[in-house]
Design a protein around this motif. Structure first.
Motif, PDB file in Angstrom:
ATOM      1  N   ALA A  26       0.835  -1.186   0.000  1.00  0.00           N
ATOM      2  CA  ALA A  26       0.000   0.000   0.000  1.00  0.00           C
ATOM      3  C   ALA A  26       0.871   1.237   0.000  1.00  0.00           C
ATOM      4  N   THR A  27       0.338   2.299  -0.573  1.00  0.00           N
ATOM      5  CA  THR A  27       1.044   3.574  -0.604  1.00  0.00           C
ATOM      6  C   THR A  27       0.137   4.636  -0.009  1.00  0.00           C
ATOM      7  N   ASP A  28       0.652   5.362   0.972  1.00  0.00           N
ATOM      8  CA  ASP A  28      -0.046   6.504   1.569  1.00  0.00           C
ATOM      9  C   ASP A  28       0.415   7.727   0.817  1.00  0.00           C
ATOM     10  N   PHE A  29      -0.478   8.348   0.062  1.00  0.00           N
ATOM     11  CA  PHE A  29      -0.037   9.492  -0.725  1.00  0.00           C
ATOM     12  C   PHE A  29      -1.242  10.356  -1.064  1.00  0.00           C
ATOM     13  N   LEU A  30      -1.072  11.665  -1.025  1.00  0.00           N
ATOM     14  CA  LEU A  30      -2.123  12.631  -1.360  1.00  0.00           C
ATOM     15  C   LEU A  30      -3.400  12.391  -0.548  1.00  0.00           C
ATOM     16  N   GLY A  31      -3.220  12.034   0.705  1.00  0.00           N
ATOM     17  CA  GLY A  31      -4.352  11.957   1.615  1.00  0.00           C
ATOM     18  C   GLY A  31      -5.098  10.640   1.631  1.00  0.00           C
ATOM     19  N   ASP A  32      -4.677   9.680   0.789  1.00  0.00           N
ATOM     20  CA  ASP A  32      -5.354   8.391   0.770  1.00  0.00           C
ATOM     21  C   ASP A  32      -4.339   7.259   0.750  1.00  0.00           C
ATOM     22  N   THR A  33      -4.838   6.050   0.967  1.00  0.00           N
ATOM     23  CA  THR A  33      -3.993   4.867   0.879  1.00  0.00           C
ATOM     24  C   THR A  33      -4.371   4.120  -0.384  1.00  0.00           C
ATOM     25  N   TRP A  34      -3.381   3.794  -1.194  1.00  0.00           N
ATOM     26  CA  TRP A  34      -3.644   3.143  -2.475  1.00  0.00           C
ATOM     27  C   TRP A  34      -3.056   1.756  -2.498  1.00  0.00           C
ATOM     28  N   PHE A  35      -3.851   0.837  -3.009  1.00  0.00           N
ATOM     29  CA  PHE A  35      -3.389  -0.544  -3.201  1.00  0.00           C
ATOM     30  C   PHE A  35      -2.318  -0.538  -4.287  1.00  0.00           C
ATOM     31  N   THR A  36      -1.168  -1.121  -3.979  1.00  0.00           N
ATOM     32  CA  THR A  36      -0.017  -0.997  -4.862  1.00  0.00           C
ATOM     33  C   THR A  36       0.569  -2.351  -5.210  1.00  0.00           C
ATOM     34  N   ALA A  37       0.893  -2.517  -6.477  1.00  0.00           N
ATOM     35  CA  ALA A  37       1.602  -3.728  -6.896  1.00  0.00           C
ATOM     36  C   ALA A  37       3.062  -3.340  -7.142  1.00  0.00           C
ATOM     37  N   THR A  38       3.989  -4.212  -6.773  1.00  0.00           N
ATOM     38  CA  THR A  38       5.400  -3.902  -7.040  1.00  0.00           C
ATOM     39  C   THR A  38       6.039  -5.022  -7.835  1.00  0.00           C
ATOM     40  N   PHE A  39       6.892  -4.622  -8.758  1.00  0.00           N
ATOM     41  CA  PHE A  39       7.686  -5.575  -9.531  1.00  0.00           C
ATOM     42  C   PHE A  39       9.102  -5.044  -9.556  1.00  0.00           C
ATOM     43  N   GLY A  40      10.042  -5.933  -9.507  1.00  0.00           N
ATOM     44  CA  GLY A  40      11.401  -5.425  -9.513  1.00  0.00           C
ATOM     45  C   GLY A  40      12.423  -6.479  -9.834  1.00  0.00           C
TER      46      GLY A  40
END
Lengths: 248, 210
Positions: free
Chosen positions: B150-164
């Motif tokens: 998850a990413t906390d950004f711009l006042g909300d929490t967003w479900f986040t996928a990561t690849f690397g």
């Protein structure tokens, strides 16, 4: 501080596995009784064999990383030996060391289980991390932290559940689960401001653990939640999840 | 006649058996009091956990590239597989639009904090060794990662996928240097409509096995 909190929870869950790691001050010795054992330069089957310890040689077991054990012989030569090879060496009394890489039997006799899951909670994206302890072959206690992200609100949920598996010896092990906890709902900031709220939840579910390989297992589950709101009606939500876990 | 022979032979056989039995009585029988051998698994220090920090740059969609830092921990399940958890933070400045228009800022300062966490499964795709000198070789791994968070950004929490993809070089048995490139992908509607953003993190760090 949602992310920070969840990270701490995960670290907490990971550190619960540490008792197994504590100790080990005394150097363990063992004697080679097979024709030879191969020592590699690094822990991995692709690394070259640079030394062969012969039958009768005594080796000192220094440390273990995954399925590899670092050993030192009387000539101070250090290398990595596969744990299954070490399992065939003997201690001072002549008994085999009984070490082996994790297999299906270890899966059936597991204690701790950690994993994370991904899925859909009431048509929103949901992820969760959980830790469980198998205190009898059939029964386990689990703690689960779930976050979900919808178009109108985010939610966080902390719950504990009892998990019962019918066939602990099976590679495909179905289970039932019953639990309860608390759920916090935060409406999106782009909406007209409404307050965050916290409600109690109860859940019932069923699922399947599938042993993959080594310490890994795949987990599929469905849970049905009842959210006990302070409004006139309770909310109900269904949750599908798939996850990958490791046992210890 | 035959009967007599049989009786005679049987008689001898019986006598021999009896003699055998008495002889056996004399033989010292080993007492069955063998001490039970228990298989004692030796306590060997296991080093399957890895913990450390990272620093780098993250390029945040609609904003500039900003320094990022955080902590990174992993649990090695086998020589091929590991679980990894990350916690990181960055902070953004004004969007390009805010800079050019010179108008009132669109977001509060606290909303410009970019905090994230993620849980990944890692696969050591290319385990290897690199050679520094004749007698010195260091273990290395090139690994692929995929996960969610998850990413906390711009006042909300967003479900986040990561690849690397990343590279780990073990300086000795327990100190590793890591180099990582990761994409953090999430959908956000902070500017009114849903958009998918790619936020690429370049980072390097040091981790310790314990």
């Amino acid at each position: 501080m949602g992310p920070a909190l969840s990270f701490l929870l995960i670290l907490g869950a990971m550190s619960a596995a540490l008792p197994a790691w504590a100790g080990g001050e005394e150097a363990a010795n063992s004697r080679v009784v097979e024709a030879y054992i191969e020592m590699r330069t690094h822990p991995g089957r692709n690394y070259p064999v640079f030394y062969v310890a012969e039958r009768g040689e005594t080796i000192e077991l220094l440390k273990r990383r995954t399925d590899w054990i670092k050993v030192r012989n009387h000539r101070d030569i250090e290398g990595w030996v596969h744990v299954n090879d070490i399992g065939r060496t003997v201690d001072a009394s002549g008994s085999p060391l009984g070490l082996h890489s994790p297999d299906r039997e270890s899966f059936a006799n597991r204690g701790w289980e950690f994993g994370f899951m991904l899925g859909s909670l009431d048509k929103t994206d949901a992820i969760s991390a959980y830790a469980g302890y198998q205190f009898t072959p059939n029964l386990a206690l689990e703690a689960d932290y779930t976050e979900n992200y919808g178009d109108f609100s985010d939610g966080r949920m902390l719950s504990a559940s009892v998990v019962h598996q019918m066939f602990p010896q099976s590679r495909y092990s179905p289970f039932f689960t019953l639990g309860g906890g608390a759920r916090q709902t935060n409406p999106r900031s782009t909406l007209v401001d409404t307050d965050d709220r916290t409600d109690g939840v109860a859940s019932v579910g069923a699922g399947l653990r599938i042993y993959l390989t080594g310490r890994l297992l795949l987990r599929l589950q469905y849970k049905h939640y009842v959210v006990m709101t302070d409004r006139d009606d309770d909310e109900e939500a269904g949750e599908w999840k798939i996850g990958i876990s490791a046992f210890y | 006649m035959e009967n007599r022979h049989k009786r005679f032979l049987l008689g001898i056989a019986a006598a021999l058996l009896a003699a055998g039995a008495t002889a056996q009585d004399v033989v010292q029988v080993i007492e069955p009091e063998v001490e039970r051998r228990e298989i004692i698994t030796p306590d060997i220090d296991t080093e399957n956990f890895e913990l450390g920090f990272f620093v780098g740059m993250i390029s945040i969609d609609d904003f500039a590239s900003e320094p990022v830092y955080g902590v990174r921990g992993a649990w090695h399940l086998s020589e091929n597989w590991f679980f990894e958890a990350n916690l990181g933070a960055a902070e953004v400045d004004l969007t390009s639009y805010e800079k050019i228009s010179g108008g009132a800022p669109l977001f509060k300062d606290s909303e410009r904090d970019y905090n994230f966490y993620n849980l990944n499964v890692g696969w050591n795709l290319l385990p290897g060794e690199i050679y520094f000198s004749e007698n010195r070789a260091f273990k290395s791994d090139l690994y692929l990662l995929g996960g969610v968070g998850a990413t906390d950004f711009l006042g909300d929490t967003w479900f986040t996928a990561t690849f690397g993809i990343g590279y780990r070089l073990l300086v000795n048995d327990w100190i590793a240097w890591r180099l990582d490139v990761r994409d953090h992908i999430f959908d956000r509607d902070s500017f009114g409509e849903d958009e998918t953003t790619h936020n690429v993190e370049w980072s390097t760090g040091v981790t310790f096995f314990f």
